[in-house]
Scaffold this motif. Structure first.
Motif, PDB file in Angstrom:
ATOM      1  N   THR A 139       0.828  -1.206   0.000  1.00  0.00           N
ATOM      2  CA  THR A 139       0.000   0.000   0.000  1.00  0.00           C
ATOM      3  C   THR A 139       0.862   1.255   0.000  1.00  0.00           C
ATOM      4  N   THR A 140       1.942   1.252   0.767  1.00  0.00           N
ATOM      5  CA  THR A 140       2.852   2.403   0.798  1.00  0.00           C
ATOM      6  C   THR A 140       3.501   2.609  -0.559  1.00  0.00           C
ATOM      7  N   LEU A 141       3.893   1.526  -1.215  1.00  0.00           N
ATOM      8  CA  LEU A 141       4.486   1.626  -2.560  1.00  0.00           C
ATOM      9  C   LEU A 141       3.493   2.185  -3.566  1.00  0.00           C
ATOM     10  N   CYS A 142       2.204   1.911  -3.334  1.00  0.00           N
ATOM     11  CA  CYS A 142       1.175   2.405  -4.245  1.00  0.00           C
ATOM     12  C   CYS A 142       1.029   3.930  -4.186  1.00  0.00           C
ATOM     13  N   LEU A 143       1.653   4.551  -3.198  1.00  0.00           N
ATOM     14  CA  LEU A 143       1.568   6.007  -3.071  1.00  0.00           C
ATOM     15  C   LEU A 143       2.497   6.728  -4.037  1.00  0.00           C
ATOM     16  N   VAL A 144       3.436   5.993  -4.638  1.00  0.00           N
ATOM     17  CA  VAL A 144       4.427   6.631  -5.509  1.00  0.00           C
ATOM     18  C   VAL A 144       4.489   5.929  -6.862  1.00  0.00           C
ATOM     19  N   ASP A 145       4.954   6.661  -7.874  1.00  0.00           N
ATOM     20  CA  ASP A 145       5.120   6.116  -9.217  1.00  0.00           C
ATOM     21  C   ASP A 145       6.559   5.654  -9.419  1.00  0.00           C
ATOM     22  N   GLY A 146       6.830   5.166 -10.620  1.00  0.00           N
ATOM     23  CA  GLY A 146       8.195   4.826 -10.992  1.00  0.00           C
ATOM     24  C   GLY A 146       8.572   3.374 -10.791  1.00  0.00           C
ATOM     25  N   HIS A 147       7.596   2.519 -10.530  1.00  0.00           N
ATOM     26  CA  HIS A 147       7.887   1.099 -10.333  1.00  0.00           C
ATOM     27  C   HIS A 147       6.678   0.284 -10.762  1.00  0.00           C
ATOM     28  N   ASN A 148       6.862  -0.998 -10.886  1.00  0.00           N
ATOM     29  CA  ASN A 148       5.774  -1.909 -11.218  1.00  0.00           C
ATOM     30  C   ASN A 148       5.739  -3.065 -10.220  1.00  0.00           C
ATOM     31  N   VAL A 149       5.921  -2.756  -8.958  1.00  0.00           N
ATOM     32  CA  VAL A 149       5.944  -3.772  -7.906  1.00  0.00           C
ATOM     33  C   VAL A 149       4.558  -4.376  -7.743  1.00  0.00           C
ATOM     34  N   THR A 150       4.506  -5.684  -7.632  1.00  0.00           N
ATOM     35  CA  THR A 150       3.249  -6.380  -7.385  1.00  0.00           C
ATOM     36  C   THR A 150       3.244  -6.918  -5.957  1.00  0.00           C
ATOM     37  N   ILE A 151       2.096  -7.311  -5.488  1.00  0.00           N
ATOM     38  CA  ILE A 151       2.005  -7.881  -4.148  1.00  0.00           C
ATOM     39  C   ILE A 151       2.813  -9.168  -4.056  1.00  0.00           C
ATOM     40  N   ASP A 152       2.905  -9.921  -5.155  1.00  0.00           N
ATOM     41  CA  ASP A 152       3.714 -11.140  -5.163  1.00  0.00           C
ATOM     42  C   ASP A 152       5.197 -10.825  -4.979  1.00  0.00           C
ATOM     43  N   ASP A 153       5.646  -9.681  -5.556  1.00  0.00           N
ATOM     44  CA  ASP A 153       7.033  -9.257  -5.358  1.00  0.00           C
ATOM     45  C   ASP A 153       7.299  -9.034  -3.872  1.00  0.00           C
ATOM     46  N   VAL A 154       6.385  -8.297  -3.238  1.00  0.00           N
ATOM     47  CA  VAL A 154       6.548  -7.963  -1.823  1.00  0.00           C
ATOM     48  C   VAL A 154       6.599  -9.227  -0.967  1.00  0.00           C
ATOM     49  N   ILE A 155       5.707 -10.160  -1.240  1.00  0.00           N
ATOM     50  CA  ILE A 155       5.650 -11.402  -0.469  1.00  0.00           C
ATOM     51  C   ILE A 155       6.966 -12.161  -0.541  1.00  0.00           C
ATOM     52  N   ASN A 156       7.640 -12.079  -1.688  1.00  0.00           N
ATOM     53  CA  ASN A 156       8.882 -12.822  -1.888  1.00  0.00           C
ATOM     54  C   ASN A 156      10.120 -12.079  -1.395  1.00  0.00           C
ATOM     55  N   TRP A 157       9.964 -10.823  -0.968  1.00  0.00           N
ATOM     56  CA  TRP A 157      11.095 -10.067  -0.441  1.00  0.00           C
ATOM     57  C   TRP A 157      11.423 -10.507   0.984  1.00  0.00           C
ATOM     58  N   SER A 158      12.655 -10.224   1.397  1.00  0.00           N
ATOM     59  CA  SER A 158      13.046 -10.447   2.788  1.00  0.00           C
ATOM     60  C   SER A 158      12.474  -9.319   3.651  1.00  0.00           C
ATOM     61  N   ASP A 159      12.544  -9.484   4.971  1.00  0.00           N
ATOM     62  CA  ASP A 159      12.082  -8.436   5.874  1.00  0.00           C
ATOM     63  C   ASP A 159      12.832  -7.129   5.620  1.00  0.00           C
ATOM     64  N   GLU A 160      14.148  -7.224   5.453  1.00  0.00           N
ATOM     65  CA  GLU A 160      14.956  -6.025   5.232  1.00  0.00           C
ATOM     66  C   GLU A 160      14.588  -5.341   3.926  1.00  0.00           C
ATOM     67  N   GLN A 161      14.320  -6.113   2.882  1.00  0.00           N
ATOM     68  CA  GLN A 161      13.911  -5.524   1.603  1.00  0.00           C
ATOM     69  C   GLN A 161      12.565  -4.811   1.732  1.00  0.00           C
ATOM     70  N   CYS A 162      11.642  -5.400   2.481  1.00  0.00           N
ATOM     71  CA  CYS A 162      10.341  -4.764   2.713  1.00  0.00           C
ATOM     72  C   CYS A 162      10.514  -3.452   3.468  1.00  0.00           C
ATOM     73  N   CYS A 204       0.338  -1.408  -8.803  1.00  0.00           N
ATOM     74  CA  CYS A 204      -0.284  -0.110  -8.544  1.00  0.00           C
ATOM     75  C   CYS A 204       0.606   1.004  -9.082  1.00  0.00           C
ATOM     76  N   GLY A 205       1.833   0.674  -9.506  1.00  0.00           N
ATOM     77  CA  GLY A 205       2.757   1.695  -9.963  1.00  0.00           C
ATOM     78  C   GLY A 205       2.553   2.023 -11.433  1.00  0.00           C
ATOM     79  N   SER A 206       3.206   3.080 -11.875  1.00  0.00           N
ATOM     80  CA  SER A 206       3.196   3.457 -13.283  1.00  0.00           C
ATOM     81  C   SER A 206       4.600   3.877 -13.664  1.00  0.00           C
ATOM     82  N   PHE A 207       4.892   3.816 -14.954  1.00  0.00           N
ATOM     83  CA  PHE A 207       6.224   4.169 -15.411  1.00  0.00           C
ATOM     84  C   PHE A 207       6.306   5.673 -15.651  1.00  0.00           C
ATOM     85  N   ASN A 208       7.451   6.274 -15.306  1.00  0.00           N
ATOM     86  CA  ASN A 208       7.685   7.689 -15.599  1.00  0.00           C
ATOM     87  C   ASN A 208       8.508   7.814 -16.863  1.00  0.00           C
TER      88      ASN A 208
END
Length: 208
Positions: A139-162, A204-208
């Motif tokens: 949800t926090t990532l959805c506040l900004v543009d410039g990426h195409n992160v999906t919820i599946d990406d987040v789930i697969n990240w480590s705690d530190e990456q999150c 939720c992201g968009s490309f700049n």
């Protein structure tokens, strides 16, 4: 029912880790003390007197320790037998109680935990200000543009990456509102998602 309870079992420890800190909650001594406390409170609620509890403790500790997995099974069987005798649906009450404790703020439980620690019957809470919540990170990532992160990406990240992704996105969002704060560089694992094509439903992201 088995799948639901297995899921709840995992979620309960995850909640405890987030609320009290992993070094406190994911500790065998702490877990068994909390179980013993609740078991004694149940016996008290049903009407078992203190001396009977002491007699049972003396009887059990006079024997050799049993197998942990088997003893957990026996606890479950005994609890279900008691619940059926009292006309109480154990699975329903367990689910209701978990929802109740999740509805209360973390500081409520941390204060109770630390009060017990002061009495020497629990470990102090070691929770920090940040804990993992994949939905909150996404949800926090959805506040900004410039990426195409999906919820599946987040789930697969480590705690530190999150944590890094959340800090970056939060700083970007606040900076965009004319707040004078330093914005860290986009984390590499977030930047890697820029080159990955995702559908609107996934990202939720968009490309700049």
């Amino acid at each position: 029912m088995t799948e639901t309870r297995n899921t709840r079992q995992r979620q309960i420890l995850e909640w405890a880790n987030k609320t009290f800190g992993k070094s406190t909650a994911d500790n065998t001594g702490e877990r068994i003390r909390r179980f013993a406390e609740e078991a004694i409170e149940l016996a008290q609620a049903v009407g078992l007197d203190k001396q009977a509890m002491i007699d049972i403790i003396e009887h059990v500790y006079a024997k050799m320790p049993g197998n942990v997995a088997q003893e957990i099974g026996q606890v479950g069987v005994s609890l279900l037998g008691l619940a059926e005798h009292l006309n109480i649906q154990a699975d329903e009450e367990e689910s209701k109680e978990f929802e109740r404790i999740k509805s209360l703020p973390a500081d409520h439980w941390q204060a109770r935990k630390n009060a017990k620690a002061d009495k020497g019957i629990a470990l102090m809470s070691t929770a920090t200000g940040w804990y993992r919540d994949d939905i909150a990170t996404f949800t926090t990532l959805c506040l900004v543009d410039g990426h195409n992160v999906t919820i599946d990406d987040v789930i697969n990240w480590s705690d530190e990456q999150c944590r890094q992704a959340e800090e970056w996105a939060g700083a970007c969002h606040f900076c965009a509102s004319d707040n004078n704060i330093d914005v860290p560089e986009m984390p590499a694992h977030v930047r890697a998602c820029v080159t990955v094509k995702a559908t609107p439903e996934e990202s939720c992201g968009s490309f700049n």
